[in-house]
Design a protein around this motif. Structure first.
Motif, mmCIF file in Angstrom:
data_model
loop_
_atom_site.group_PDB
_atom_site.id
_atom_site.type_symbol
_atom_site.label_atom_id
_atom_site.label_comp_id
_atom_site.label_asym_id
_atom_site.label_seq_id
_atom_site.Cartn_x
_atom_site.Cartn_y
_atom_site.Cartn_z
ATOM 1 N N GLU A 58 1.289 -1.162 -0.129
ATOM 2 C CA GLU A 58 0.055 -0.350 -0.208
ATOM 3 C C GLU A 58 0.622 1.121 -0.069
ATOM 4 N N SER A 59 1.747 0.726 0.953
ATOM 5 C CA SER A 59 3.017 2.381 0.660
ATOM 6 C C SER A 59 3.485 2.755 -0.505
ATOM 7 N N TRP A 60 3.947 1.307 -1.033
ATOM 8 C CA TRP A 60 4.527 1.743 -2.981
ATOM 9 C C TRP A 60 3.520 2.608 -3.434
ATOM 10 N N GLU A 61 2.376 1.974 -3.421
ATOM 11 C CA GLU A 61 1.476 2.106 -4.641
ATOM 12 C C GLU A 61 1.117 3.274 -4.231
ATOM 13 N N ARG A 62 0.811 3.447 -3.067
ATOM 14 C CA ARG A 62 0.830 5.507 -2.774
ATOM 15 C C ARG A 62 2.021 6.663 -3.227
ATOM 16 N N ARG A 63 3.066 5.853 -3.089
ATOM 17 C CA ARG A 63 4.323 6.654 -3.187
ATOM 18 C C ARG A 63 4.394 6.335 -5.109
ATOM 19 N N LEU A 64 4.165 5.358 -5.609
ATOM 20 C CA LEU A 64 3.999 5.219 -7.107
ATOM 21 C C LEU A 64 2.681 6.576 -7.392
ATOM 22 N N ASP A 65 1.495 5.981 -7.269
ATOM 23 C CA ASP A 65 0.026 7.042 -7.331
ATOM 24 C C ASP A 65 1.272 9.074 -7.343
ATOM 25 N N GLY A 66 2.134 9.533 -6.315
ATOM 26 C CA GLY A 66 2.211 10.218 -6.170
ATOM 27 C C GLY A 66 3.502 11.234 -6.893
ATOM 28 N N GLY A 67 4.512 9.866 -7.991
ATOM 29 C CA GLY A 67 5.123 10.005 -9.142
ATOM 30 C C GLY A 67 6.055 9.767 -8.842
ATOM 31 N N GLU A 68 6.780 8.779 -7.567
ATOM 32 C CA GLU A 68 7.704 9.059 -7.034
ATOM 33 C C GLU A 68 8.236 7.385 -7.976
ATOM 34 N N ARG A 69 9.482 7.456 -7.958
ATOM 35 C CA ARG A 69 10.532 6.709 -8.526
ATOM 36 C C ARG A 69 11.313 5.490 -8.140
ATOM 37 N N PRO A 70 10.773 4.676 -8.120
ATOM 38 C CA PRO A 70 11.871 3.441 -7.372
ATOM 39 C C PRO A 70 13.026 3.181 -8.272
ATOM 40 N N GLY A 71 14.234 2.505 -6.629
ATOM 41 C CA GLY A 71 15.254 2.250 -7.301
ATOM 42 C C GLY A 71 15.264 0.802 -7.364
#
Ligand code: SF4
Length: 106
Positions: A58-71
């Protein structure tokens, strides 16, 4: 990772993370009722691990929705965590469908 090898174009890390999340949600039995989880004789607490992994997704879904790009490291950390949780569930007899672990065995 089975789904990540499909097609000729390599997905970027955002797409890859979304694919991993989707795959983990299919392969990990998040909807098991507590009565099934808590049968005693646990080798690691399946319930806590499922809650933890669900929170991570859920945390990653929120972060991706917020435009964060994971390494790549964050991507592989999530895969590693999901595999560990799957192993514990397997030890506890909760993966009766014999589904392969998230992102396949390495
Ligand atoms: S260890 Fe966790 S899964 Fe096992 S009975 Fe206790 S709360 Fe339930």
């Amino acid at each position: 990772m089975s789904t990540l090898r499909m097609g000729s174009r390599k997905p970027n890390t955002t797409e890859a993370m979304r694919q991993v999340i989707a795959e983990v949600r299919v392969r990990i039995p998040f909807d098991l009722p507590q009565a099934r989880l808590c049968m005693g004789n646990c080798h690691g607490c399946s319930m806590k691990l499922l809650q933890f992994l669900d929170g991570e997704l859920e945390s990653w879904e929120r972060r991706l929705d917020g435009g964060e790009r994971p390494g790549f490291e964050e991507l592989s950390n999530l895969v590693r965590t999901a595999r560990k949780v799957h192993r514990v569930l397997e030890r506890n007899g909760l993966t009766g469908d014999q589904a392969p672990p998230p992102a396949g065995r390495s």
